[in-house]
Scaffold this motif. Structure first.
Motif, short mmCIF file in Angstrom:
data_model
loop_
_atom_site.label_atom_id
_atom_site.label_comp_id
_atom_site.label_asym_id
_atom_site.label_seq_id
_atom_site.Cartn_x
_atom_site.Cartn_y
_atom_site.Cartn_z
N GLY A 181 0.78 -1.23 0.00
CA GLY A 181 0.00 0.00 0.00
C GLY A 181 0.81 1.28 0.00
O GLY A 181 0.25 2.36 0.19
N ILE A 182 2.12 1.18 -0.20
CA ILE A 182 2.96 2.38 -0.23
C ILE A 182 2.96 2.92 -1.65
O ILE A 182 3.46 2.28 -2.57
CB ILE A 182 4.39 2.06 0.24
N THR A 183 2.39 4.09 -1.82
CA THR A 183 2.21 4.65 -3.16
C THR A 183 3.03 5.93 -3.32
O THR A 183 3.62 6.44 -2.37
CB THR A 183 0.73 4.96 -3.42
N GLY A 184 3.04 6.45 -4.54
CA GLY A 184 3.74 7.69 -4.85
C GLY A 184 3.86 7.83 -6.35
O GLY A 184 4.08 6.84 -7.06
N SER A 185 3.71 9.06 -6.83
CA SER A 185 3.73 9.28 -8.27
C SER A 185 5.13 9.17 -8.86
O SER A 185 5.30 9.03 -10.07
CB SER A 185 3.14 10.65 -8.60
N THR A 186 6.16 9.22 -8.01
CA THR A 186 7.54 9.06 -8.44
C THR A 186 8.26 8.13 -7.48
O THR A 186 7.78 7.86 -6.37
CB THR A 186 8.28 10.41 -8.47
N VAL A 187 9.42 7.67 -7.89
CA VAL A 187 10.24 6.83 -7.01
C VAL A 187 10.60 7.59 -5.74
O VAL A 187 10.57 7.04 -4.64
CB VAL A 187 11.52 6.37 -7.75
N GLN A 188 10.91 8.89 -5.89
CA GLN A 188 11.28 9.69 -4.73
C GLN A 188 10.12 9.80 -3.75
O GLN A 188 10.31 9.71 -2.53
CB GLN A 188 11.72 11.09 -5.17
N LYS A 189 8.90 10.01 -4.25
CA LYS A 189 7.74 10.14 -3.36
C LYS A 189 7.39 8.82 -2.69
O LYS A 189 6.98 8.79 -1.53
CB LYS A 189 6.56 10.71 -4.15
N SER A 190 7.57 7.71 -3.41
CA SER A 190 7.34 6.40 -2.79
C SER A 190 8.33 6.14 -1.67
O SER A 190 7.99 5.60 -0.62
CB SER A 190 7.46 5.30 -3.85
#
Length: 340
Positions: free
Chosen positions: A46-55
């Motif tokens: 459930g760990i999301t993010g629009s970029t690798v950095q945000k994830s």
């Protein structure tokens, strides 16, 4: 620095069969942290993010509470005989973190609630090595301080080792929230260590960590509480002002620490990186200023079968000589455990 508060938490259902699991659940609920259930602390989807950095940033604010099922401890050279698995991961975002190679791009935090079972296994390891003293490292893959106010795992472990004639505990942190540990009956059997670096490097690379002055102030509290004290100076960089910066660090440390009854230990680690770590660093911190030029380093295979890029041997010899001289000048009775 403000305490770490998770943005979200996951619990294995079995974790709530343990009193500590229920306690952590209630504390997180009181903090209004969203809680979800998961079938395994090793598989969090459930760990999301629009970029690798945000994830990556999302993972650093995710706490997973589970049961440690593997109770065969890994070895932990050169600092101890065995790793002691209390936590995994860290809330800080240090660009050069050595866990870049092992925890990947979504390094969420884990805490294990079956502490009594873990400490029973510790007892077995101690008995197997009797009459020798057995040393356990509690921060081989974590910084346990940021979540201690939620888990109490260090407090429980330090108290346990305080009554073990042949058991010793050690852990290391970059954080300063140590007050809950100052009155634990440690019996001198836990070595409380801090990772330090030059102030300018902490500001540039060690995101979400306390500055040098806060760490040294925390170390002084620990020394006054009678703990054996140690410092990891890492990673040490070679750059134009490195000697003056590290001299200033030692000078502040010597001015702040009270007298201690047991020699302080120092562990010195020069900067190194793996090819995989470099790839992860450059993806997660695309603006990094870390010196990662392979042509300026020497390549050497390590004990775990993969290679690392080190400073050339001549530079490392210069760095080692200077660091040993600093330690001897400011702390004549200190024990230097190693320089690598």
């Amino acid at each position: 620095m403000q305490p770490f508060v998770p943005k979200q938490a996951y619990f294995e259902p079995e974790a709530l069969d343990y009193p500590l699991g229920v306690e952590i659940y209630e504390k997180l609920s009181d903090l209004s942290v969203p809680i979800r259930m998961t079938s395994s602390h090793n598989r969090i989807t459930g760990i999301t993010g629009s970029t690798v950095q945000k994830s990556y940033q999302e993972a650093k604010r995710t706490l997973v509470v589970g049961v440690r099922r593997t109770l065969n401890f890994q070895t932990c050279k050169p600092s101890a005989h065995f790793q002691l698995p209390l936590n995994t991961g860290c809330s800080s975002m240090c660009e050069y973190c050595y866990l870049m190679t092992t925890l990947g791009k979504k390094p969420y935090l884990r805490a294990y609630v079956n502490i009594d079972e873990v400490l029973e296994r510790v007892t077995t390891y101690i008995q197997e090595r009797t009459p020798e003293v057995t040393i356990f490292e509690g921060a081989a893959t974590s910084d346990p301080i940021p979540t201690e106010y939620l888990t109490g795992l260090l407090k429980r472990t330090i108290g346990f080792f305080g009554s073990q004639p042949l058991g010793r505990f050690r852990f290391v942190t970059k954080h300063s929230q140590v007050d809950s540990l100052l009155n634990v009956p440690h019996g001198g059997h836990t070595r409380f260590r801090f990772t330090l670096n030059a102030d300018s490097l902490i500001a540039r690379y060690e995101h979400l960590t306390p500055p040098l002055s806060e760490r040294i102030t925390a170390a002084a509290k620990v020394a006054k509480a009678g703990y054996p004290l140690g410092f990891i100076i890492a990673p040490i960089f070679y750059y134009p002002l490195w000697k003056s910066d590290y001299y200033a660090m030692f000078e502040e440390l010597a001015k702040t620490l009270p007298p201690v009854s047991e020699p302080i230990t120092f562990e010195f680690i020069s900067h190194r990186f793996t090819k995989r770590a470099k790839s992860n660093i450059e993806e997660l911190f695309p603006m990094t200023q870390l010196p990662l030029e392979e042509s300026e380093r020497m390549f050497k295979f390590g004990q775990f079968g993969y290679g690392k890029y080190l400073y050339p041997a001549e530079l490392r010899r210069e760095m080692e000589a200077f660091c040993r001289d600093l330690a001897g000048r400011f702390f004549p009775t200190a024990k230097i455990e190693y320089f690598v």
